[in-house]
Design an enzyme around this catalytic site. Structure first.
Site, PDB file in Angstrom:
ATOM      1  N   HIS A   1       0.828  -1.209   0.000  1.00  0.00           N
ATOM      2  CA  HIS A   1       0.000   0.000   0.000  1.00  0.00           C
ATOM      3  C   HIS A   1       0.869   1.268   0.000  1.00  0.00           C
ATOM      4  O   HIS A   1       1.593   1.517   0.961  1.00  0.00           O
ATOM      5  CB  HIS A   1      -0.875  -0.049   1.261  1.00  0.00           C
ATOM      6  CG  HIS A   1      -1.767   1.126   1.458  1.00  0.00           C
ATOM      7  ND1 HIS A   1      -1.686   1.952   2.549  1.00  0.00           N
ATOM      8  CD2 HIS A   1      -2.777   1.597   0.692  1.00  0.00           C
ATOM      9  CE1 HIS A   1      -2.603   2.881   2.476  1.00  0.00           C
ATOM     10  NE2 HIS A   1      -3.289   2.694   1.364  1.00  0.00           N
TER      11      HIS A   1
ATOM     12  N   HIS B   1      -0.761  10.808  -2.243  1.00  0.00           N
ATOM     13  CA  HIS B   1      -2.079  10.382  -1.758  1.00  0.00           C
ATOM     14  C   HIS B   1      -3.006  11.548  -1.434  1.00  0.00           C
ATOM     15  O   HIS B   1      -4.149  11.597  -1.858  1.00  0.00           O
ATOM     16  CB  HIS B   1      -1.936   9.491  -0.517  1.00  0.00           C
ATOM     17  CG  HIS B   1      -3.259   9.129   0.086  1.00  0.00           C
ATOM     18  ND1 HIS B   1      -3.869   9.890   1.065  1.00  0.00           N
ATOM     19  CD2 HIS B   1      -4.121   8.119  -0.206  1.00  0.00           C
ATOM     20  CE1 HIS B   1      -5.035   9.350   1.366  1.00  0.00           C
ATOM     21  NE2 HIS B   1      -5.216   8.275   0.616  1.00  0.00           N
TER      22      HIS B   1
HETATM   23  O1  G3P Z   1      -6.559   1.304  -2.551  1.00  0.00           O
HETATM   24  C1  G3P Z   1      -6.650   0.914  -1.221  1.00  0.00           C
HETATM   25  C2  G3P Z   1      -6.469   2.081  -0.287  1.00  0.00           C
HETATM   26  O2  G3P Z   1      -5.337   2.770  -0.711  1.00  0.00           O
HETATM   27  C3  G3P Z   1      -7.641   2.987  -0.266  1.00  0.00           C
HETATM   28  O3  G3P Z   1      -7.539   3.957   0.696  1.00  0.00           O
HETATM   29  O4  G3P Z   1      -7.127   6.189   1.552  1.00  0.00           O
HETATM   30  O5  G3P Z   1      -5.223   4.716   1.035  1.00  0.00           O
HETATM   31  O6  G3P Z   1      -6.559   5.721  -0.795  1.00  0.00           O
HETATM   32  P1  G3P Z   1      -6.569   5.200   0.607  1.00  0.00           P
END
Ligand code: G3P
Length: 274
Positions: A22, A64
């Protein structure tokens, strides 16, 4: 023979599991940066996830948040900065002074790391860059162009919380795999209707809303289920025992270990959580 460029997918209870790094190995490196993605490549993860958005001059940058404040030396909205200026920011020091000088990457820099590697790549498109109408220089066309430039078509999943974006990705090229991200209550979701409308490959829910019957329903529709973001042993065990096909984690090594440990214990035991 397995080479360093080949990914070995771990198995749990007889099923292959995707170990999805992630924002790269974001538990140990500054998220969404080249060191985090390089570490993911070496970690045994089977897929990486990154977030992409548009700069003021409509170029693709990997970050992000909607704003720069948390993870860079800059301030304000990402979309109000030009690409060239964003590339000068420090995106590493906030995490650890040892990463001072690490930059926000362009999407092409990250994809280049994986074009000669068998890892899969999950590109999450941030919903804030949705134009009112599909534009030739919109994020959807630009992302598809980059996927093709690096011959990643068969190894990419495009995901978003902004489902309109996925509808447009499918309209540009219906053969690309898409995934819906969903944070809410899964009991209220009309999965069959959604899976048809968005032609999705996987459904990616918040792990805390997950339950085994939902995973079965998704599997019956031919969908994979990849919850986010499982970091503790308990979250990993819960998700695996609910029957998921993989999960997003900031710690791919921990997840790989959990898969091995739980599989040794006999994965089916956990299915009694329904
Ligand atoms: O794609 C999975 C996860 O990344 C979604 O949550 O907030 O990290 O974009 P976020």
């Amino acid at each position: 023979m397995v080479t360093a460029d080949q990914v070995v997918r771990p198995q749990f209870s007889g099923r292959y599991i995707e170990v999805i790094a992630h924002r790269g190995c974001s538990g140990s490196y500054p998220e969404n940066t080249l060191p985090a993605f390089q570490a993911a490549k070496e970690s045994g993860a089977t897929m990486i996830e990154l977030d992409v958005t548009l700069t003021q001059d409509r170029k693709l940058i990997v970050i992000h948040d909607e704003t720069l404040d948390r993870t860079t030396s800059g301030r304000g909205e990402v979309g109000s900065w030009k690409f060239r200026e964003l590339r000068k920011l420090d995106a590493g020091s906030w995490f650890d002074p040892a990463f001072r000088g690490v930059r926000l990457p362009a999407l092409s820099q990250v994809l280049r790391l994986y074009c000669n590697h068998s890892m899969h790549v999950n590109i999450e498109i941030k919903p804030e860059c949705l134009d009112e109408h599909l534009q030739p220089d919109g994020i959807e066309y630009q992302v598809v162009h980059e996927i093709d430039r690096f011959y990643l078509r068969d190894r990419v999943i495009v995901s978003s919380f902004g489902w309109k974006i996925l509808e447009r990705i499918s309209a540009i090229d219906s053969s690309l795999r898409t995934a819906l991200l969903y944070e809410g209550n899964l009991k209220q979701i009309k999965l069959k209707k959604l899976s048809k409308k968005y032609k999705m490959f996987s459904f990616n829910p918040f792990w805390g809303k997950l339950y085994p019957d939902f995973v079965r329903r998704a599997h019956d529709l031919g969908l994979k289920v990849f919850p986010y973001t499982v970091n503790s042993w308990q979250e990993m065990a819960f998700s695996l025992c609910a029957g998921v096909d993989g999960a997003f984690t900031n710690y791919p090594n921990r997840f790989l270990q959990a898969i091995r440990d739980l599989d040794t214990l006999g994965g089916e035991a956990g299915n009694s959580t329904d």
